[in-house]
Write a protein that holds these residues in place. Structure first.
Motif, PDB file in Angstrom:
ATOM      1  N   ARG A  37      74.073  67.922  78.798  1.00 11.44           N
ATOM      2  CA  ARG A  37      72.942  68.766  79.200  1.00 11.44           C
ATOM      3  C   ARG A  37      72.486  68.425  80.608  1.00 11.44           C
ATOM      4  O   ARG A  37      72.187  69.321  81.420  1.00 11.44           O
ATOM      5  CB  ARG A  37      71.780  68.582  78.221  1.00 11.44           C
ATOM      6  CG  ARG A  37      72.016  69.153  76.840  1.00 11.44           C
ATOM      7  CD  ARG A  37      70.761  69.078  75.992  1.00 11.44           C
ATOM      8  NE  ARG A  37      70.968  69.728  74.705  1.00 11.44           N
ATOM      9  CZ  ARG A  37      71.459  69.129  73.631  1.00 11.44           C
ATOM     10  NH1 ARG A  37      71.778  67.833  73.694  1.00 11.44           N
ATOM     11  NH2 ARG A  37      71.618  69.797  72.507  1.00 11.44           N
ATOM     12  N   GLU A  49      73.624  80.111  84.691  1.00  9.70           N
ATOM     13  CA  GLU A  49      73.458  81.396  84.015  1.00  9.70           C
ATOM     14  C   GLU A  49      74.776  81.899  83.442  1.00  9.70           C
ATOM     15  O   GLU A  49      74.815  82.480  82.355  1.00  9.70           O
ATOM     16  CB  GLU A  49      72.873  82.416  85.002  1.00  9.70           C
ATOM     17  CG  GLU A  49      71.422  82.119  85.382  1.00  9.70           C
ATOM     18  CD  GLU A  49      70.891  83.065  86.442  1.00  9.70           C
ATOM     19  OE1 GLU A  49      71.719  83.819  87.029  1.00  9.70           O
ATOM     20  OE2 GLU A  49      69.666  83.049  86.696  1.00  9.70           O
ATOM     21  N   GLU A  52      75.360  79.946  80.422  1.00  9.82           N
ATOM     22  CA  GLU A  52      74.420  80.400  79.391  1.00  9.82           C
ATOM     23  C   GLU A  52      74.970  81.629  78.684  1.00  9.82           C
ATOM     24  O   GLU A  52      74.844  81.774  77.460  1.00  9.82           O
ATOM     25  CB  GLU A  52      73.065  80.714  80.025  1.00  9.82           C
ATOM     26  CG  GLU A  52      72.018  81.264  79.069  1.00  9.82           C
ATOM     27  CD  GLU A  52      71.533  80.224  78.074  1.00  9.82           C
ATOM     28  OE1 GLU A  52      71.016  80.630  77.008  1.00  9.82           O
ATOM     29  OE2 GLU A  52      71.671  79.010  78.357  1.00  9.82           O
ATOM     30  N   SER A  53      75.617  82.507  79.444  1.00 10.62           N
ATOM     31  CA  SER A  53      76.198  83.705  78.838  1.00 10.62           C
ATOM     32  C   SER A  53      77.357  83.367  77.906  1.00 10.62           C
ATOM     33  O   SER A  53      77.685  84.146  77.005  1.00 10.62           O
ATOM     34  CB  SER A  53      76.679  84.669  79.933  1.00 10.62           C
ATOM     35  OG  SER A  53      77.824  84.155  80.597  1.00 10.62           O
ATOM     36  N   LEU A  54      77.965  82.200  78.126  1.00 13.62           N
ATOM     37  CA  LEU A  54      79.045  81.742  77.255  1.00 13.62           C
ATOM     38  C   LEU A  54      78.525  80.943  76.061  1.00 13.62           C
ATOM     39  O   LEU A  54      79.307  80.433  75.261  1.00 13.62           O
ATOM     40  CB  LEU A  54      80.028  80.877  78.050  1.00 13.62           C
ATOM     41  CG  LEU A  54      80.758  81.556  79.214  1.00 13.62           C
ATOM     42  CD1 LEU A  54      81.641  80.554  79.941  1.00 13.62           C
ATOM     43  CD2 LEU A  54      81.597  82.724  78.710  1.00 13.62           C
ATOM     44  N   LYS A  55      77.193  80.819  75.990  1.00 19.50           N
ATOM     45  CA  LYS A  55      76.519  80.110  74.896  1.00 19.50           C
ATOM     46  C   LYS A  55      76.863  78.620  74.879  1.00 19.50           C
ATOM     47  O   LYS A  55      76.995  78.006  73.817  1.00 19.50           O
ATOM     48  CB  LYS A  55      76.846  80.754  73.542  1.00 19.50           C
ATOM     49  CG  LYS A  55      76.398  82.203  73.446  1.00 19.50           C
ATOM     50  CD  LYS A  55      76.653  82.780  72.062  1.00 19.50           C
ATOM     51  CE  LYS A  55      76.128  84.226  71.975  1.00 19.50           C
ATOM     52  NZ  LYS A  55      76.356  84.813  70.636  1.00 19.50           N
ATOM     53  N   TYR A  56      76.967  78.048  76.090  1.00 18.29           N
ATOM     54  CA  TYR A  56      77.280  76.628  76.188  1.00 18.29           C
ATOM     55  C   TYR A  56      76.155  75.774  75.608  1.00 18.29           C
ATOM     56  O   TYR A  56      76.415  74.787  74.905  1.00 18.29           O
ATOM     57  CB  TYR A  56      77.532  76.255  77.649  1.00 18.29           C
ATOM     58  CG  TYR A  56      77.994  74.836  77.863  1.00 18.29           C
ATOM     59  CD1 TYR A  56      79.283  74.448  77.515  1.00 18.29           C
ATOM     60  CD2 TYR A  56      77.153  73.881  78.412  1.00 18.29           C
ATOM     61  CE1 TYR A  56      79.722  73.145  77.705  1.00 18.29           C
ATOM     62  CE2 TYR A  56      77.576  72.572  78.606  1.00 18.29           C
ATOM     63  CZ  TYR A  56      78.861  72.213  78.254  1.00 18.29           C
ATOM     64  OH  TYR A  56      79.284  70.923  78.454  1.00 18.29           O
ATOM     65  N   LYS A  57      74.905  76.155  75.867  1.00 16.97           N
ATOM     66  CA  LYS A  57      73.785  75.393  75.312  1.00 16.97           C
ATOM     67  C   LYS A  57      73.780  75.439  73.793  1.00 16.97           C
ATOM     68  O   LYS A  57      73.436  74.453  73.128  1.00 16.97           O
ATOM     69  CB  LYS A  57      72.456  75.924  75.848  1.00 16.97           C
ATOM     70  CG  LYS A  57      72.182  75.601  77.305  1.00 16.97           C
ATOM     71  CD  LYS A  57      70.803  76.115  77.705  1.00 16.97           C
ATOM     72  CE  LYS A  57      70.481  75.806  79.156  1.00 16.97           C
ATOM     73  NZ  LYS A  57      69.157  76.342  79.558  1.00 16.97           N
ATOM     74  N   GLU A  58      74.147  76.579  73.239  1.00 15.26           N
ATOM     75  CA  GLU A  58      74.188  76.696  71.778  1.00 15.26           C
ATOM     76  C   GLU A  58      75.255  75.770  71.200  1.00 15.26           C
ATOM     77  O   GLU A  58      75.065  75.161  70.133  1.00 15.26           O
ATOM     78  CB  GLU A  58      74.463  78.138  71.376  1.00 15.26           C
ATOM     79  CG  GLU A  58      73.315  79.089  71.676  1.00 15.26           C
ATOM     80  CD  GLU A  58      73.590  80.504  71.193  1.00 15.26           C
ATOM     81  OE1 GLU A  58      74.447  80.674  70.297  1.00 15.26           O
ATOM     82  OE2 GLU A  58      72.962  81.432  71.726  1.00 15.26           O
ATOM     83  N   LYS A  59      76.371  75.644  71.917  1.00 11.10           N
ATOM     84  CA  LYS A  59      77.409  74.723  71.453  1.00 11.10           C
ATOM     85  C   LYS A  59      76.896  73.291  71.440  1.00 11.10           C
ATOM     86  O   LYS A  59      77.166  72.535  70.504  1.00 11.10           O
ATOM     87  CB  LYS A  59      78.653  74.842  72.332  1.00 11.10           C
ATOM     88  CG  LYS A  59      79.776  73.898  71.901  1.00 11.10           C
ATOM     89  CD  LYS A  59      81.091  74.188  72.603  1.00 11.10           C
ATOM     90  CE  LYS A  59      81.062  73.795  74.069  1.00 11.10           C
ATOM     91  NZ  LYS A  59      82.411  73.902  74.689  1.00 11.10           N
ATOM     92  N   GLU A  62      74.704  72.862  68.437  1.00 11.08           N
ATOM     93  CA  GLU A  62      75.507  72.745  67.213  1.00 11.08           C
ATOM     94  C   GLU A  62      76.140  71.359  67.110  1.00 11.08           C
ATOM     95  O   GLU A  62      76.248  70.793  66.010  1.00 11.08           O
ATOM     96  CB  GLU A  62      76.590  73.826  67.204  1.00 11.08           C
ATOM     97  CG  GLU A  62      76.034  75.234  67.013  1.00 11.08           C
ATOM     98  CD  GLU A  62      77.121  76.295  67.085  1.00 11.08           C
ATOM     99  OE1 GLU A  62      78.311  75.917  67.173  1.00 11.08           O
ATOM    100  OE2 GLU A  62      76.793  77.492  67.059  1.00 11.08           O
ATOM    101  N   ASN A 272      85.515  76.602  69.542  1.00  6.30           N
ATOM    102  CA  ASN A 272      84.461  75.738  69.010  1.00  6.30           C
ATOM    103  C   ASN A 272      84.766  75.307  67.573  1.00  6.30           C
ATOM    104  O   ASN A 272      84.395  74.208  67.144  1.00  6.30           O
ATOM    105  CB  ASN A 272      83.112  76.454  69.057  1.00  6.30           C
ATOM    106  CG  ASN A 272      82.568  76.554  70.465  1.00  6.30           C
ATOM    107  OD1 ASN A 272      83.039  75.885  71.376  1.00  6.30           O
ATOM    108  ND2 ASN A 272      81.575  77.419  70.651  1.00  6.30           N
TER     109      ASN A 272
END
Length: 423
Positions: A37, A49, A52-59, A62, A272
């Motif tokens: 992070r 950004e 973020e569109s690739l949902k890296y933070k969400e990974k 998880e 993922n």
């Protein structure tokens, strides 16, 4: 030979350090994920950004959840580490952290057996340190002369690597996911054992004793006991012993536990799912051995336990009908002594079944331990000189705690043979 007070204190310190490593898994692993992070926020805003569109933070989120699930499981493993008979200091409990688990104290004495509902047991002999099929220098052991003054242990990267390897070992030995991998090694070994005793009725197999040194989490030894043989596993690593005791004696349901063994590395992943997929253990009920099964695990160093010429507790010479070594013989510092012990403790005509590579564990070690490293032909020649007749030689291509969905994998061209004691 009785153990000195210094040796006992050394092992107690190492044991406490292993417990601390289990308990600090969450803090250590979450910190590693937080580093990702921090790295993200060093990038230009436009790059952030895009990620973020690739949902890296969400990974990353998880991954945090998977780490916490692993921590809950690992804290259960060490909640009651009673097989070792060590008294932990009061300050050896887990530190407050996000994992929410709690540690326990050892309550039994040295050498005390622990009965499983199907006569499985653990017994204990003092040993020091640990090693596994992975590269690296041995974990530091804190010597203690006054445990009340010992500082809180800070697990090293090597300690955590061993713990992560233990999670993968659960996959190899006790999951449906690991079945194909373990069957490449364990399957031919079981077949060779059955072939050697083909003239023995199944109901009489319990009269024949099989030893599995380097038993790890105990699956091969359990499989042999399932076939009806009297089987004893032997293991040196505290990581493996704590984990095998938990899965064999404190797990009463197939698929009871869910772990995420591949969450620790983001490299060589096609998706993922390859990193975050859950693995359930165990795939069989450990207590499902036939009634009256003779199955045990003994903790301690192979050479110390089985190598003594005069063992007052249980004379070993000529008492084992079969010895099965799977990914084990390369843990030797002195391979000559390993093979000499195997030969000595086998009964006349007994069989030694081997499968594994030659990843000499103490090669280039930083602890000044001796290490004799032979090639495969030299090992076979040595076995013949010691008094074995080798047969059924072949090469088995296999992996070891491999992530089947990774873009990277190591294949061992493992040497397989059966050998009979001829002199």
């Amino acid at each position: 030979m009785p153990f000195s007070q210094a040796e006992i204190e050394e092992e107690q310190a190492h044991f406490a350090n292993v417990i601390t490593t289990f308990q600090q898994y969450a803090a250590y692993s979450l910190a590693a994920n937080n580093r990702r992070r921090k790295d993200l926020f060093t990038l230009p805003v436009a790059d952030q950004e895009i990620l973020e569109s690739l949902k890296y933070k969400e990974k990353l989120a998880e991954a945090d959840r998977a780490i916490l699930a692993n921590a809950e499981f690992l804290n259960q493993v060490v909640a009651n580490p009673e097989i070792f008979g060590h008294d932990l200091d009061e300050d050896d409990g887990p530190e407050e952290g996000p994992s929410g688990g709690s540690g326990g104290q050892s309550t039994t004495g040295k050498g005390h057996p622990h009965d499983h509902p199907q006569t499985h047991s653990h017994s204990h002999s003092h040993s020091h340190g640990s090693h596994s099929h992975s590269h690296g220098s041995p974990s530091a052991i804190t010597s203690v002369s006054d445990t009340s003054k010992r500082k809180k242990y800070r697990p090293t990267d090597f300690d955590m690597d061993k713990l992560r390897s233990t999670l993968k070992q659960f996959v190899r030995d006790w999951s449906e996911e690991g079945k194909s991998e373990r069957e490449l090694s364990y399957g031919p070994m079981r077949d060779a054992l059955l072939q050697h005793f083909a003239d023995i009725p199944p109901e009489e197999r319990g009269n024949f004793r099989v030893l599995v040194p380097g038993a790890g989490l105990g699956r091969l030894a359990w499989d042999v006991a399932k076939l009806g043989f009297a089987c004893q596993g032997n293991e040196f690593s505290h990581y493996m012993l704590l984990s095998s005791y938990f899965i064999l004696n404190r797990t009463d349901e197939i698929g009871k536990h869910t772990i995420y063994p591949y969450v620790h590395s983001f490299s060589n992943l096609p998706s993922n799912t390859a990193m975050l997929r859950p693995i359930t253990v165990p795939d069989v009920l450990p207590s499902s051995l036939p009634p009256g099964s003779n199955f045990s695990l003994v903790a301690g160093d192979f050479e110390e336990i089985y190598g003594a010429e005069n063992n007052e507790d249980e004379p070993q010479a000529g008492t084992w009908d079969a010895i099965m070594t799977c990914f084990f013989i390369d843990t030797a510092k002195n391979i000559v002594n390993y093979l000499r012990i195997i030969h000595r403790i086998l009964a006349p005509g007994g069989v030694w079944i081997n499968c594994g590579p030659l990843l000499w564990h103490f090669e280039n070690n930083s602890t000044n331990d001796p290490s004799i490293e032979l090639n495969l032909e030299e090992v076979k020649a040595l076995a013949r000189k010691i008094g074995f007749e080798i047969s059924n030689k072949r090469t088995i291509d296999t992996t070891y705690t491999n992530n089947t969905q990774s873009m990277l994998g190591y294949t061992y061209h493992a040497a397989f043979w059966t050998a009979t004691k001829v002199i």
